[in-house]
Design an enzyme around this catalytic site. Structure first.
Site, short mmCIF file in Angstrom:
data_model
loop_
_atom_site.label_atom_id
_atom_site.label_comp_id
_atom_site.label_asym_id
_atom_site.label_seq_id
_atom_site.Cartn_x
_atom_site.Cartn_y
_atom_site.Cartn_z
N GLY A 52 81.28 61.71 69.01
CA GLY A 52 80.04 60.99 69.28
C GLY A 52 78.78 61.56 68.65
O GLY A 52 77.90 60.82 68.22
N ASP A 108 75.86 63.26 72.04
CA ASP A 108 75.21 61.97 71.81
C ASP A 108 74.48 61.48 73.05
O ASP A 108 73.34 61.07 73.00
CB ASP A 108 76.23 60.92 71.31
CG ASP A 108 77.49 60.84 72.18
OD1 ASP A 108 77.60 61.58 73.18
OD2 ASP A 108 78.38 60.04 71.84
N ASP A 111 75.57 61.25 80.43
CA ASP A 111 75.87 60.12 81.31
C ASP A 111 76.11 60.66 82.72
O ASP A 111 75.17 61.03 83.40
CB ASP A 111 77.08 59.38 80.72
CG ASP A 111 77.37 58.06 81.38
OD1 ASP A 111 76.45 57.37 81.78
OD2 ASP A 111 78.57 57.71 81.50
N LYS A 139 71.16 58.86 80.17
CA LYS A 139 71.29 57.76 81.15
C LYS A 139 71.18 58.38 82.53
O LYS A 139 72.17 58.62 83.21
CB LYS A 139 72.69 57.14 81.02
CG LYS A 139 72.80 55.87 80.23
CD LYS A 139 74.17 55.25 80.52
CE LYS A 139 74.82 54.71 79.28
NZ LYS A 139 76.20 54.26 79.50
N PHE A 160 75.97 49.99 78.62
CA PHE A 160 76.92 50.60 77.68
C PHE A 160 76.44 50.35 76.25
O PHE A 160 76.32 49.21 75.81
CB PHE A 160 78.34 50.07 77.89
CG PHE A 160 79.33 50.88 77.12
CD1 PHE A 160 79.75 52.11 77.59
CD2 PHE A 160 79.81 50.44 75.89
CE1 PHE A 160 80.64 52.90 76.86
CE2 PHE A 160 80.69 51.22 75.15
CZ PHE A 160 81.11 52.44 75.64
N VAL A 161 76.17 51.43 75.55
CA VAL A 161 75.59 51.32 74.21
C VAL A 161 76.54 51.82 73.13
O VAL A 161 77.38 52.68 73.38
CB VAL A 161 74.24 52.07 74.12
CG1 VAL A 161 73.20 51.41 75.01
CG2 VAL A 161 74.39 53.55 74.48
N ASP A 167 80.64 55.00 70.38
CA ASP A 167 81.69 54.02 70.13
C ASP A 167 82.10 53.26 71.38
O ASP A 167 81.81 53.66 72.51
CB ASP A 167 82.95 54.73 69.60
CG ASP A 167 83.66 55.51 70.71
OD1 ASP A 167 83.00 56.30 71.40
OD2 ASP A 167 84.87 55.29 70.92
N ARG A 173 80.81 53.09 65.54
CA ARG A 173 80.13 54.38 65.34
C ARG A 173 79.22 54.34 64.11
O ARG A 173 78.26 55.09 64.01
CB ARG A 173 81.15 55.51 65.14
CG ARG A 173 81.95 55.87 66.37
CD ARG A 173 82.60 57.24 66.18
NE ARG A 173 83.69 57.49 67.10
CZ ARG A 173 83.56 58.01 68.32
NH1 ARG A 173 82.36 58.29 68.78
NH2 ARG A 173 84.60 58.23 69.08
#
Ligand code: IMP
Ligand code: MG
Length: 194
Positions: A52, A108, A111, A139, A160-161, A167, A173
């Protein structure tokens, strides 16, 4: 609406563009200055969580003129889900010796916090001189374990990005910007095999 803000231009599977290529580029530059302000001219070791963080790491590194060493850790991914389930696993660990080194851990997105907690504990056991963390996205709403990054690019809502390294089932990606994946695209069923 400028072309780069149009979801369809970035990718037709996106419902919304969250961050354009230009916005990311500008923030990566200021983030590099924030990092530089902390480390001065000293050497540090970057540990990038792959896959990521590949794009973020490579862009950020190029904005930093300190002497840096680079290593990567591969952590198990979501697979084909959009929510993390269970405990992340380390698939491939460090090759560099980080004892007594200043370490900057890069991911990246922060979460639930489980990944950064797991890797942070592993790194701390190897007795670095210091450990700091840097994430492009945060997030905050989804945090399950106590974990804050020292450097944060952008705080984002609980969506969800994908794109810029992030990805869904290993796809998207390579998008230069970051967007929210359409709910109906959050499944691999429509994809042909091979
Ligand atoms: P955490 O362990 O729940 O903090 O999850 C961190 C990892 O989950 C990140 O390194 C990403 O690989 C992945 N992840 C979390 N949210 C997203 C997202 O919105 N899109 C893509 N990957 C995500
Ligand atoms: Mg990841």
């Amino acid at each position: 609406m400028p072309a780069s803000k149009s979801p369809a231009v970035l990718h037709p599977d996106l419902a919304e563009v969250l961050l354009t290529e230009g916005q990311i580029r500008a923030r990566v530059k200021t983030l590099a200055q924030e990092i530089k302000a902390v480390y001065g001219d000293g050497e540090f070791t970057i540990i990038s969580l792959i896959n990521g963080a590949v794009m973020f790491t490579s862009d950020l590194m190029r904005e930093i003129d300190n002497p840096v060493r680079l290593d990567c850790i591969r952590v198990s991914s979501y697979g084909t889900k959009t929510k993390s389930i269970g405990t992340p696993q380390i698939i491939h660990s460090l090759t560099l010796d980080i004892a007594k080194r200043d370490v900057l851990l890069i991911d990246d997105i922060l979460d639930t916090g489980k990944t950064l907690k797991l890797v942070g504990d592993l790194v701390r056991d190897l007795k670095p001189a210091s450990l700091r963390t840097c994430v492009l996205l945060d997030k905050k709403a989804r945090r399950e374990v106590e974990m804050e990054a020292d450097f944060v690019g952008f705080e984002i809502p609980d969506k969800f990005v994908v794109g810029y390294g992030l990805d869904f089932a290993e796809r998207y990606r390579n998008l230069p910007g970051i967007g929210v994946l359409k709910p109906e695209k959050q499944t691999t069923q429509a994809w042909a095999s091979g």
